[in-house]
Design a protein around this motif. Structure first.
Motif, mmCIF file in Angstrom:
data_model
loop_
_atom_site.group_PDB
_atom_site.id
_atom_site.type_symbol
_atom_site.label_atom_id
_atom_site.label_comp_id
_atom_site.label_asym_id
_atom_site.label_seq_id
_atom_site.Cartn_x
_atom_site.Cartn_y
_atom_site.Cartn_z
ATOM 1 N N VAL A 7 0.857 -1.182 0.000
ATOM 2 C CA VAL A 7 0.000 0.000 0.000
ATOM 3 C C VAL A 7 0.900 1.240 0.000
ATOM 4 O O VAL A 7 1.718 1.407 0.902
ATOM 5 N N GLY A 8 0.731 2.091 -1.027
ATOM 6 C CA GLY A 8 1.480 3.345 -1.082
ATOM 7 C C GLY A 8 2.540 3.362 -2.172
ATOM 8 O O GLY A 8 3.258 2.374 -2.372
ATOM 9 N N GLY A 10 4.641 6.338 -2.494
ATOM 10 C CA GLY A 10 5.593 7.421 -2.249
ATOM 11 C C GLY A 10 6.985 6.805 -2.320
ATOM 12 O O GLY A 10 7.158 5.664 -2.788
ATOM 13 N N SER A 34 -2.345 2.291 -4.611
ATOM 14 C CA SER A 34 -2.017 3.637 -4.165
ATOM 15 C C SER A 34 -3.099 4.633 -4.533
ATOM 16 O O SER A 34 -3.510 4.718 -5.685
ATOM 17 N N SER A 43 6.061 12.736 -0.945
ATOM 18 C CA SER A 43 7.459 12.543 -1.361
ATOM 19 C C SER A 43 7.854 13.500 -2.480
ATOM 20 O O SER A 43 9.002 13.942 -2.556
ATOM 21 N N VAL A 45 7.018 16.518 -2.816
ATOM 22 C CA VAL A 45 7.236 17.881 -2.301
ATOM 23 C C VAL A 45 8.636 18.011 -1.688
ATOM 24 O O VAL A 45 9.212 19.090 -1.622
ATOM 25 N N LEU A 49 17.199 16.208 -0.132
ATOM 26 C CA LEU A 49 18.578 16.225 0.373
ATOM 27 C C LEU A 49 18.762 15.078 1.364
ATOM 28 O O LEU A 49 17.908 14.859 2.225
ATOM 29 N N CYS A 182 2.977 0.827 3.380
ATOM 30 C CA CYS A 182 3.850 2.008 3.214
ATOM 31 C C CYS A 182 2.976 3.222 2.931
ATOM 32 O O CYS A 182 3.213 3.959 1.964
ATOM 33 N N CYS A 183 1.954 3.430 3.763
ATOM 34 C CA CYS A 183 0.952 4.444 3.434
ATOM 35 C C CYS A 183 1.261 5.803 4.056
ATOM 36 O O CYS A 183 0.434 6.706 3.988
ATOM 37 N N GLY A 184 2.433 5.972 4.648
ATOM 38 C CA GLY A 184 2.803 7.279 5.196
ATOM 39 C C GLY A 184 1.781 7.769 6.203
ATOM 40 O O GLY A 184 1.323 7.027 7.083
ATOM 41 N N LEU A 190 -5.994 4.431 7.914
ATOM 42 C CA LEU A 190 -6.023 3.058 7.406
ATOM 43 C C LEU A 190 -5.898 2.024 8.525
ATOM 44 O O LEU A 190 -6.631 1.043 8.548
ATOM 45 N N VAL A 203 7.142 24.984 0.788
ATOM 46 C CA VAL A 203 8.366 25.339 0.051
ATOM 47 C C VAL A 203 8.015 26.144 -1.205
ATOM 48 O O VAL A 203 6.866 26.155 -1.641
ATOM 49 N N ARG A 276 4.499 16.085 6.328
ATOM 50 C CA ARG A 276 5.447 14.996 6.599
ATOM 51 C C ARG A 276 4.788 13.934 7.496
ATOM 52 O O ARG A 276 4.146 14.292 8.487
ATOM 53 N N PRO A 277 5.002 12.652 7.173
ATOM 54 C CA PRO A 277 4.403 11.590 7.995
ATOM 55 C C PRO A 277 5.228 11.325 9.253
ATOM 56 O O PRO A 277 5.892 10.289 9.383
ATOM 57 N N ILE A 309 13.210 10.389 2.365
ATOM 58 C CA ILE A 309 14.090 10.142 1.210
ATOM 59 C C ILE A 309 15.409 9.559 1.743
ATOM 60 O O ILE A 309 15.932 8.568 1.227
HETATM 61 C C1 FAD Z 1 8.574 20.405 2.527
HETATM 62 C C2 FAD Z 1 9.196 19.053 2.739
HETATM 63 C C3 FAD Z 1 10.551 18.879 2.513
HETATM 64 C C4 FAD Z 1 11.142 17.640 2.720
HETATM 65 N N1 FAD Z 1 12.471 17.488 2.447
HETATM 66 C C5 FAD Z 1 13.064 16.282 2.647
HETATM 67 C C6 FAD Z 1 14.443 16.113 2.346
HETATM 68 O O1 FAD Z 1 15.128 17.032 1.869
HETATM 69 N N2 FAD Z 1 15.008 14.893 2.589
HETATM 70 C C7 FAD Z 1 14.284 13.854 3.103
HETATM 71 O O2 FAD Z 1 14.853 12.780 3.331
HETATM 72 N N3 FAD Z 1 12.962 13.987 3.364
HETATM 73 C C8 FAD Z 1 12.338 15.173 3.167
HETATM 74 N N4 FAD Z 1 11.002 15.324 3.443
HETATM 75 C C9 FAD Z 1 10.260 14.202 4.079
HETATM 76 C C10 FAD Z 1 9.753 13.207 3.047
HETATM 77 O O3 FAD Z 1 9.028 13.884 2.064
HETATM 78 C C11 FAD Z 1 8.854 12.147 3.703
HETATM 79 O O4 FAD Z 1 9.470 11.576 4.827
HETATM 80 C C12 FAD Z 1 8.574 11.035 2.682
HETATM 81 O O5 FAD Z 1 8.015 11.594 1.532
HETATM 82 C C13 FAD Z 1 7.630 9.975 3.247
HETATM 83 O O6 FAD Z 1 7.406 9.050 2.209
HETATM 84 P P1 FAD Z 1 6.192 8.047 2.237
HETATM 85 O O7 FAD Z 1 6.313 7.207 1.012
HETATM 86 O O8 FAD Z 1 6.110 7.375 3.554
HETATM 87 O O9 FAD Z 1 4.891 8.979 2.181
HETATM 88 P P2 FAD Z 1 4.087 9.590 0.950
HETATM 89 O O10 FAD Z 1 4.975 10.199 -0.052
HETATM 90 O O11 FAD Z 1 3.030 10.437 1.564
HETATM 91 O O12 FAD Z 1 3.404 8.323 0.280
HETATM 92 C C14 FAD Z 1 2.329 7.642 0.896
HETATM 93 C C15 FAD Z 1 1.613 6.870 -0.184
HETATM 94 O O13 FAD Z 1 0.587 6.083 0.420
HETATM 95 C C16 FAD Z 1 -0.621 6.267 -0.292
HETATM 96 N N5 FAD Z 1 -1.741 5.997 0.609
HETATM 97 C C17 FAD Z 1 -1.969 6.507 1.831
HETATM 98 N N6 FAD Z 1 -3.091 5.980 2.355
HETATM 99 C C18 FAD Z 1 -3.573 5.107 1.422
HETATM 100 C C19 FAD Z 1 -4.709 4.259 1.348
HETATM 101 N N7 FAD Z 1 -5.584 4.179 2.351
HETATM 102 N N8 FAD Z 1 -4.911 3.520 0.229
HETATM 103 C C20 FAD Z 1 -4.019 3.563 -0.803
HETATM 104 N N9 FAD Z 1 -2.939 4.371 -0.792
HETATM 105 C C21 FAD Z 1 -2.709 5.120 0.304
HETATM 106 C C22 FAD Z 1 -0.549 7.710 -0.761
HETATM 107 O O14 FAD Z 1 -1.471 7.940 -1.815
HETATM 108 C C23 FAD Z 1 0.912 7.762 -1.213
HETATM 109 O O15 FAD Z 1 1.057 7.187 -2.484
HETATM 110 C C24 FAD Z 1 10.365 16.540 3.193
HETATM 111 C C25 FAD Z 1 8.995 16.709 3.375
HETATM 112 C C26 FAD Z 1 8.408 17.946 3.156
HETATM 113 C C27 FAD Z 1 6.926 18.090 3.344
#
Ligand code: FAD
Length: 335
Positions: A7-8, A10, A34, A43, A45, A49, A182-184, A190, A203, A276-277, A309
């Motif tokens: 799931v997810g 990002g 997703s 992710s 956004v 870095l 991996c739904c952040g 969920l 940003v 941010r999650p 990241i």
């Molecule tokens: C302004 C900003 C700057 C940042 N800069 C950095 C940086 O420079 N370096 C760094 O390491 N990190 C940085 N981060 C942090 C980073 O963006 C997050 O830690 C990372 O994106 C988390 O990834 P993720 O895949 O867990 O979440 P997400 O990218 O939110 O992905 C979650 C996924 O799950 C899906 N999902 C959720 N619930 C469901 C559901 N019920 N059913 C189906 N799909 C679902 C969503 O649609 C999405 O596809 C930054 C964040 C922000 C906001």
């Protein structure tokens, strides 16, 4: 053949999916569910870095382990000719903080050096804040709006399936031997995780092709990517407002223009907000859920806060190891 649902999509979901494919080869069929996909995930956004930041109470040992593995992976992509496609760059960083110096992650960064006190004083005067420490080093950055499509392409090329659907209940994912979550931030809804701590980040993306150095001074940052330079930022804990706030834009532009005056001349391309999650601790563990009467293993991998990241590849490796254990596949080789 093992049927695995993720799931997810990002950075965490896509990294995990591709590493599982690599570890299990043709013995696994992987399907991603997703709700949102790139360029519409948190992710996308991110500035991308490599820097361990805002990880709350996750143990430092774990952060260092995952961050080091990711650093190596980004460096590998940079060296093997994938830099442009995957959005990876190697860049010089100046980082100034209100906290005293800490050698945390020093051994992973390249050539960390203390900044001259006079330079730290100058930053303090410019931003009217009291900074205590400053370092310079070289590290990797990985531009998400390039890296996510790159990972998705790898995933599809290796036989993965992407379903653009929201999952309302993990217990409805029937027909799978194992589920990876991996739904952040989606974990609050969920799977009812009450330990999530959303952290709002706003940003501004600008065109500043002359900017090759990341400058991180307190909450103000300038991070060059291959396509844009990212100006930030905010870290508002508990704030889930995804609208662009003029007051934040003004603060970000003022801070960045003060630190690097040429930023005034940069064309503004886009304003973005991501939530941010954050979580008390990154959740990376096995659990069991009941899917249509079948006890199904689930591996959770979410809650990466401000450094998803930075931790993505390392957490994907830890998840793939748990997947192999749960499916009783011996650890010794990748199969
Ligand atoms: C302004 C900003 C700057 C940042 N800069 C950095 C940086 O420079 N370096 C760094 O390491 N990190 C940085 N981060 C942090 C980073 O963006 C997050 O830690 C990372 O994106 C988390 O990834 P993720 O895949 O867990 O979440 P997400 O990218 O939110 O992905 C979650 C996924 O799950 C899906 N999902 C959720 N619930 C469901 C559901 N019920 N059913 C189906 N799909 C679902 C969503 O649609 C999405 O596809 C930054 C964040 C922000 C906001």
């Amino acid at each position: 053949m093992f049927n695995i649902a993720i799931v997810g999509s990002g950075v965490i979901g896509l990294s995990t999916a591709t590493v599982i494919q690599d570890y299990l080869k043709s013995t696994a069929k992987v399907t991603i569910y997703s709700e949102n996909v790139s360029p519409n995930t948190t992710s996308d956004v991110a500035a991308g870095l490599w820097t361990p930041y805002l990880f709350f109470d996750t143990s430092e040992d774990k952060i260092l382990e995952w961050a080091a593995l990711t650093h190596n992976q980004f460096l590998k992509l940079w060296k093997n000719g994938s830099a442009s496609e995957a959005g990876v760059s190697l860049q010089f960083v100046k980082s100034v903080s209100e906290a005293p110096y800490s050698p945390f992650a020093k051994h992973i960064k390249f050539g960390e050096q203390p900044m001259m006190p006079i330079d730290i004083e100058e930053m303090s005067k410019l931003l009217k804040q009291s900074f205590q420490s400053g370092v310079t080093y070289v590290t990797v950055a990985c531009e998400p709006i390039k890296y996510l499509p790159y990972l998705l392409e790898q995933f599809l090329k290796h036989g993965g399936t992407l379903k653009r659907e929201k999952v309302y209940h993990l217990e409805h994912l029937s027909g799978y031997d194992l589920i990876v979550n991996c739904c952040g931030l989606g974990a609050s809804d969920l799977n009812g995780d009450t330990q999530m701590r959303p952290v709002r980040g706003q940003v501004v993306r600008v065109k500043a092709p002359w900017q090759f150095t990341s400058v991180l001074v307190g909450n103000v940052y300038i991070i060059p990517n291959l396509s844009y330079t990212i100006l930030g930022g905010t870290s508002q804990i508990g704030d889930c407002d995804i609208s662009i706030r003029d007051s934040d834009t003004t603060k970000i532009l003022h801070g960045c223009n003060t630190l690097v005056p040429s930023i005034k001349n940069a064309e503004i391309i886009q304003h973005n907000v991501g939530i941010r999650p954050g979580r008390i601790k990154v959740r990376l563990e096995k659990d069991i859920i009941n899917v249509n009467g079948k006890q199904t293993p689930i591996i959770h991998n979410y809650g990466h806060g401000g450094c998803g990241i930075t931790l993505s590849y390392g957490c994907a490796i830890s998840t793939a190891i748990l997947v192999k254990e749960a499916l009783n596949i011996p650890h010794m080789s990748k199969l």
